[in-house]
Design an enzyme around this catalytic site. Sequence first.
Site, PDB file in Angstrom:
ATOM      1  CG  HIS A  75      -2.222   0.682   0.904  1.00  0.00           C
ATOM      2  ND1 HIS A  75      -2.183   2.216   1.118  1.00  0.00           N
ATOM      3  CD2 HIS A  75      -3.437   0.232   0.770  1.00  0.00           C
ATOM      4  CE1 HIS A  75      -3.571   2.238   0.854  1.00  0.00           C
ATOM      5  NE2 HIS A  75      -4.319   1.358   0.592  1.00  0.00           N
TER       6      HIS A  75
ATOM      7  CD  GLU B 241      -3.844  -0.246  -2.795  1.00  0.00           C
ATOM      8  OE1 GLU B 241      -4.391  -0.935  -2.087  1.00  0.00           O
ATOM      9  OE2 GLU B 241      -4.472   1.028  -2.814  1.00  0.00           O
TER      10      GLU B 241
END
Length: 347
Positions: free
Chosen positions: A179, A312
Amino acid sequence: MHIKERLFGKTAGKEVMAITLTNRSGASITAMTYGASLLEWSVPDKAGKFDNITLAFDNLEDYVTHRPFYGATVGRVAGRVAHGSFEIDGDPYQLETNQETNHLHGGNSGLDTKVWDYQTEQDDQEARIIFSYLDAEGSNRYPGNLKIQVTYTFTEDNKWKINYQAETDAPTLFNPTNHVYFNLHGTVSKTILDHQLFVDADRFVELNEQSIPTGRRPDVAGPPFDFRTARLTSQATESTHPQTLQVSGLDHPFVLNHDANRLDVSLYDPQSGRKITMKTSEPVVVIFMHNGASPLKIANNPIPAYAGITLETQDYPDAINQAHFGSIVLRPGETYRSETTYSFHIE
């Protein structure tokens, strides 16, 4: 390559180490054992000034207390699982529901909240941090004991590679991501709305009002989702498209074309000259633009909306509940593997 290790802090009686890998040009990455999280990617701009191009705090407490997911290894399942429920081989399972009625980023105590074991390796052209963790059966109500290894490799030619590997002793779900938030200015005093984004994707995944995939994958043609030619990220915040209005920007999976002759994604800041390119083995990239401000600060600077942007890489969110999204079930005897490489350039 040079490796440096230091104590970053302690949580729940456990030491959290920060490990820095530095190449001959002076560029470096730093990652910590809490959440197997990236803390820093220090690179120069076109004038030679080094900055951290990722969002990160300089203390462990903010990570433990506020759980920002900055640079973290997220899972077992990244994104949302609708109602936290699914079936494997006809057997029902119910995960924690930690965001409204849904399961988000592995639950309240996902992989980003764990202190991982680690070891380091190096040779002439690269150095590696090998994180490992055994996520016990029942953790966040997942079935199976899951043995996970995440390797961060940093190279002399300024590549950061993430390799995932996992095995289980019972059928379970595994769909991790990292992330990391990029801001190529190297400061949150400037947003990423002037960054140029390229995404080699013809389709994106439509979301419902709770950001769960509807199952539809519309064509990206036309703003605000078409980044097949590099465009300003701000096109997503200036649009009246109901999908971007719903989340105040982007928080969407893009279905990558995986053309061998093209990059999957690139992000460029003309002001600094910094550019990140990305290739991945995963089918989608979830692009999120830090669509709200944070009450916290980085280097004494308030964190505004659009302070960073994520790339991501993962399998489809909520794939277990979408018949045509493929499988994220990992079974005994199988080994999960995936790789994502981010490369840094100056233009």
